[in-house]
Scaffold this motif. Structure first.
Motif, PDB file in Angstrom:
ATOM      1  N   ALA A  13       0.858  -0.984  -0.240  1.00 64.14           N
ATOM      2  CA  ALA A  13       0.030  -0.084   0.013  1.00 64.14           C
ATOM      3  C   ALA A  13       0.837   1.220   0.164  1.00 64.14           C
ATOM      4  CB  ALA A  13      -1.181   0.034   1.254  1.00 64.14           C
ATOM      5  N   ILE A  14       1.932   1.055   0.516  1.00 70.17           N
ATOM      6  CA  ILE A  14       3.046   2.482   0.613  1.00 70.17           C
ATOM      7  C   ILE A  14       3.448   2.645  -0.740  1.00 70.17           C
ATOM      8  CG2 ILE A  14       5.085   3.232   1.653  1.00 70.17           C
ATOM      9  CD1 ILE A  14       4.322   1.786   4.401  1.00 70.17           C
ATOM     10  N   ASP A  15       4.054   1.338  -1.033  1.00 70.87           N
ATOM     11  CA  ASP A  15       4.631   1.313  -2.417  1.00 70.87           C
ATOM     12  C   ASP A  15       3.715   1.878  -3.665  1.00 70.87           C
ATOM     13  OD1 ASP A  15       6.985   0.251  -1.345  1.00 70.87           O
ATOM     14  OD2 ASP A  15       6.817  -1.589  -2.081  1.00 70.87           O
ATOM     15  N   ASP A  16       2.385   1.850  -3.466  1.00 70.63           N
ATOM     16  CA  ASP A  16       1.260   2.002  -4.652  1.00 70.63           C
ATOM     17  C   ASP A  16       0.970   3.505  -4.188  1.00 70.63           C
ATOM     18  OD1 ASP A  16       1.385  -0.490  -5.604  1.00 70.63           O
ATOM     19  OD2 ASP A  16      -0.279  -1.211  -4.784  1.00 70.63           O
ATOM     20  N   LEU A  17       1.512   4.305  -3.147  1.00 70.74           N
ATOM     21  CA  LEU A  17       1.137   5.602  -3.003  1.00 70.74           C
ATOM     22  C   LEU A  17       1.433   6.387  -4.242  1.00 70.74           C
ATOM     23  CD1 LEU A  17       1.892   6.250   0.636  1.00 70.74           C
ATOM     24  CD2 LEU A  17      -0.329   6.269  -0.256  1.00 70.74           C
ATOM     25  N   PRO A  18       0.621   7.213  -4.895  1.00 69.41           N
ATOM     26  CA  PRO A  18       1.251   8.261  -5.696  1.00 69.41           C
ATOM     27  C   PRO A  18       2.597   8.862  -5.310  1.00 69.41           C
ATOM     28  CG  PRO A  18      -1.091   8.723  -5.183  1.00 69.41           C
ATOM     29  CD  PRO A  18      -0.729   7.870  -4.267  1.00 69.41           C
ATOM     30  N   ASP A  19       3.156   8.940  -6.489  1.00 68.82           N
ATOM     31  CA  ASP A  19       5.046   9.390  -5.993  1.00 68.82           C
ATOM     32  C   ASP A  19       4.760  10.739  -5.613  1.00 68.82           C
ATOM     33  OD1 ASP A  19       5.851   7.413  -7.313  1.00 68.82           O
ATOM     34  OD2 ASP A  19       6.065   8.624  -9.534  1.00 68.82           O
ATOM     35  N   GLU A  20       3.827  11.797  -5.882  1.00 67.91           N
ATOM     36  CA  GLU A  20       3.776  13.039  -5.069  1.00 67.91           C
ATOM     37  C   GLU A  20       3.397  13.079  -3.783  1.00 67.91           C
ATOM     38  OE1 GLU A  20      -0.297  12.482  -7.303  1.00 67.91           O
ATOM     39  OE2 GLU A  20       1.718  12.210  -7.747  1.00 67.91           O
ATOM     40  N   PHE A  21       2.590  12.080  -3.118  1.00 69.72           N
ATOM     41  CA  PHE A  21       2.683  11.796  -1.840  1.00 69.72           C
ATOM     42  C   PHE A  21       3.565  11.212  -1.026  1.00 69.72           C
ATOM     43  CE2 PHE A  21      -2.067  11.276  -2.805  1.00 69.72           C
ATOM     44  CZ  PHE A  21      -2.195  12.782  -2.751  1.00 69.72           C
ATOM     45  N   ARG A  22       4.178   9.905  -1.760  1.00 73.79           N
ATOM     46  CA  ARG A  22       5.261   9.073  -1.212  1.00 73.79           C
ATOM     47  C   ARG A  22       6.435   9.954  -1.070  1.00 73.79           C
ATOM     48  NH1 ARG A  22       5.314   5.109  -4.333  1.00 73.79           N
ATOM     49  NH2 ARG A  22       6.900   5.529  -5.526  1.00 73.79           N
ATOM     50  N   ASN A  23       6.649  10.940  -2.062  1.00 74.60           N
ATOM     51  CA  ASN A  23       8.018  11.571  -2.028  1.00 74.60           C
ATOM     52  C   ASN A  23       7.806  13.043  -0.970  1.00 74.60           C
ATOM     53  OD1 ASN A  23       8.997   9.995  -3.790  1.00 74.60           O
ATOM     54  ND2 ASN A  23       8.379  11.264  -5.713  1.00 74.60           N
ATOM     55  N   ALA A  24       6.526  13.243  -0.716  1.00 75.51           N
ATOM     56  CA  ALA A  24       6.395  14.233   0.364  1.00 75.51           C
ATOM     57  C   ALA A  24       6.515  13.961   1.672  1.00 75.51           C
ATOM     58  CB  ALA A  24       5.041  14.903   0.019  1.00 75.51           C
ATOM     59  N   LEU A  25       6.462  12.469   1.898  1.00 72.40           N
ATOM     60  CA  LEU A  25       6.287  12.337   3.222  1.00 72.40           C
ATOM     61  C   LEU A  25       7.901  12.228   3.990  1.00 72.40           C
ATOM     62  CD1 LEU A  25       4.566   8.674   3.042  1.00 72.40           C
ATOM     63  CD2 LEU A  25       3.521  10.994   3.674  1.00 72.40           C
ATOM     64  N   ASP A  26       7.587  13.026   5.022  1.00 77.68           N
ATOM     65  CA  ASP A  26       9.139  13.396   5.617  1.00 77.68           C
ATOM     66  C   ASP A  26       8.959  13.347   7.234  1.00 77.68           C
ATOM     67  OD1 ASP A  26      11.762  14.624   5.951  1.00 77.68           O
ATOM     68  OD2 ASP A  26      10.580  16.308   6.494  1.00 77.68           O
ATOM     69  N   ASN A  27       9.880  12.644   7.831  1.00 70.91           N
ATOM     70  CA  ASN A  27       9.863  12.533   9.210  1.00 70.91           C
ATOM     71  C   ASN A  27       8.571  11.966   9.837  1.00 70.91           C
ATOM     72  OD1 ASN A  27      11.559  12.703  11.606  1.00 70.91           O
ATOM     73  ND2 ASN A  27      10.183  14.462  12.222  1.00 70.91           N
ATOM     74  N   ILE A  28       8.260  10.692   9.141  1.00 68.69           N
ATOM     75  CA  ILE A  28       7.194  10.018   9.493  1.00 68.69           C
ATOM     76  C   ILE A  28       7.490   8.661   9.572  1.00 68.69           C
ATOM     77  CG2 ILE A  28       5.983   9.777   7.146  1.00 68.69           C
ATOM     78  CD1 ILE A  28       3.296  10.357   8.823  1.00 68.69           C
ATOM     79  N   GLU A  29       6.825   7.632  10.610  1.00 68.53           N
ATOM     80  CA  GLU A  29       6.987   6.236  10.804  1.00 68.53           C
ATOM     81  C   GLU A  29       5.622   5.642  10.691  1.00 68.53           C
ATOM     82  OE1 GLU A  29       8.969   3.477  14.230  1.00 68.53           O
ATOM     83  OE2 GLU A  29       8.219   5.335  15.016  1.00 68.53           O
ATOM     84  N   ILE A  30       5.567   4.514   9.832  1.00 71.73           N
ATOM     85  CA  ILE A  30       4.447   3.788   9.660  1.00 71.73           C
ATOM     86  C   ILE A  30       4.612   2.562  10.359  1.00 71.73           C
ATOM     87  CG2 ILE A  30       2.747   2.914   8.140  1.00 71.73           C
ATOM     88  CD1 ILE A  30       3.538   5.147   6.023  1.00 71.73           C
ATOM     89  N   VAL A  31       3.470   2.545  11.491  1.00 70.81           N
ATOM     90  CA  VAL A  31       3.774   1.154  12.328  1.00 70.81           C
ATOM     91  C   VAL A  31       2.457   0.256  12.512  1.00 70.81           C
ATOM     92  CG1 VAL A  31       5.488   2.085  13.694  1.00 70.81           C
ATOM     93  CG2 VAL A  31       3.033   2.089  14.398  1.00 70.81           C
ATOM     94  N   ILE A  32       2.645  -0.973  12.702  1.00 68.75           N
ATOM     95  CA  ILE A  32       1.365  -1.940  12.870  1.00 68.75           C
ATOM     96  C   ILE A  32       1.371  -2.119  14.259  1.00 68.75           C
ATOM     97  CG2 ILE A  32       0.495  -4.182  12.252  1.00 68.75           C
ATOM     98  CD1 ILE A  32       1.958  -3.640   9.471  1.00 68.75           C
ATOM     99  N   GLU A  33       0.182  -2.050  14.970  1.00 69.25           N
ATOM    100  CA  GLU A  33      -0.085  -2.645  16.238  1.00 69.25           C
ATOM    101  C   GLU A  33      -1.206  -3.464  16.221  1.00 69.25           C
ATOM    102  OE1 GLU A  33       1.735  -1.977  18.977  1.00 69.25           O
ATOM    103  OE2 GLU A  33       3.077  -0.356  18.294  1.00 69.25           O
ATOM    104  N   ASP A  34      -1.616  -4.481  17.079  1.00 58.95           N
ATOM    105  CA  ASP A  34      -2.787  -5.451  17.175  1.00 58.95           C
ATOM    106  C   ASP A  34      -3.955  -4.480  17.731  1.00 58.95           C
ATOM    107  OD1 ASP A  34      -1.578  -7.667  16.150  1.00 58.95           O
ATOM    108  OD2 ASP A  34      -0.870  -8.407  18.350  1.00 58.95           O
ATOM    109  N   ASP A  35      -3.560  -3.612  18.750  1.00 58.43           N
ATOM    110  CA  ASP A  35      -4.849  -3.133  19.283  1.00 58.43           C
ATOM    111  C   ASP A  35      -4.464  -1.612  19.747  1.00 58.43           C
ATOM    112  OD1 ASP A  35      -6.854  -4.921  19.365  1.00 58.43           O
ATOM    113  OD2 ASP A  35      -5.530  -5.935  20.680  1.00 58.43           O
TER     114      ASP A  35
END
Length: 125
Positions: free
Chosen positions: A13-35
């Motif tokens: 899903a991250i890889d499929d983001l439009p380039d303009e969004f993915r390239n504009a992401l800065d200083n952000i972490e994407i994590v998975i938690e159960d709950d």
């Protein structure tokens, strides 16, 4: 769904983001938690009258509100996707989960860019 499979779907899903969004992401972490934590769940229930599941959460300073004079050396913003909530919401249907993970990720990235829930819902996120 196995956690590793869930992670793979999030990565796609991250890889499929439009380039303009993915390239504009800065200083952000994407994590998975159960709950969500009890505090996160309580705050969300309070804001939403307990009628919805918390599928994802953005925590940080939206990109458009960062003051360059003071925004340096800060910890990354954080997007959390809640695996068990997404599974419950999607009824463990893998294709529905793939679609929902992408939608939830886009919703939380919208918050990162400073959009409000009402705007995001109008856009289908």
């Amino acid at each position: 769904m196995e956690t590793e499979k869930f992670r793979q779907i999030v990565t796609l899903a991250i890889d499929d983001l439009p380039d303009e969004f993915r390239n504009a992401l800065d200083n952000i972490e994407i994590v998975i938690e159960d709950d969500p934590s009890p505090t996160q769940a309580k705050q969300f229930e309070k804001r939403n009258s307990g009628k919805m599941l918390l599928l994802g959460l953005y925590q940080g300073i939206p990109k458009g509100k960062r003051d360059p004079q003071f925004y340096s050396g800060v910890l990354p913003d954080k997007i959390t996707l809640f695996k068990k909530s997404i599974e419950k919401y999607c009824g463990n249907n893998e294709q529905v989960m793939i679609d929902q993970i992408q939608k939830t990720l886009l919703h939380e990235i919208g918050h990162y860019f400073g959009m409000k829930d009402k705007e995001l819902r109008k856009l289908g996120y």
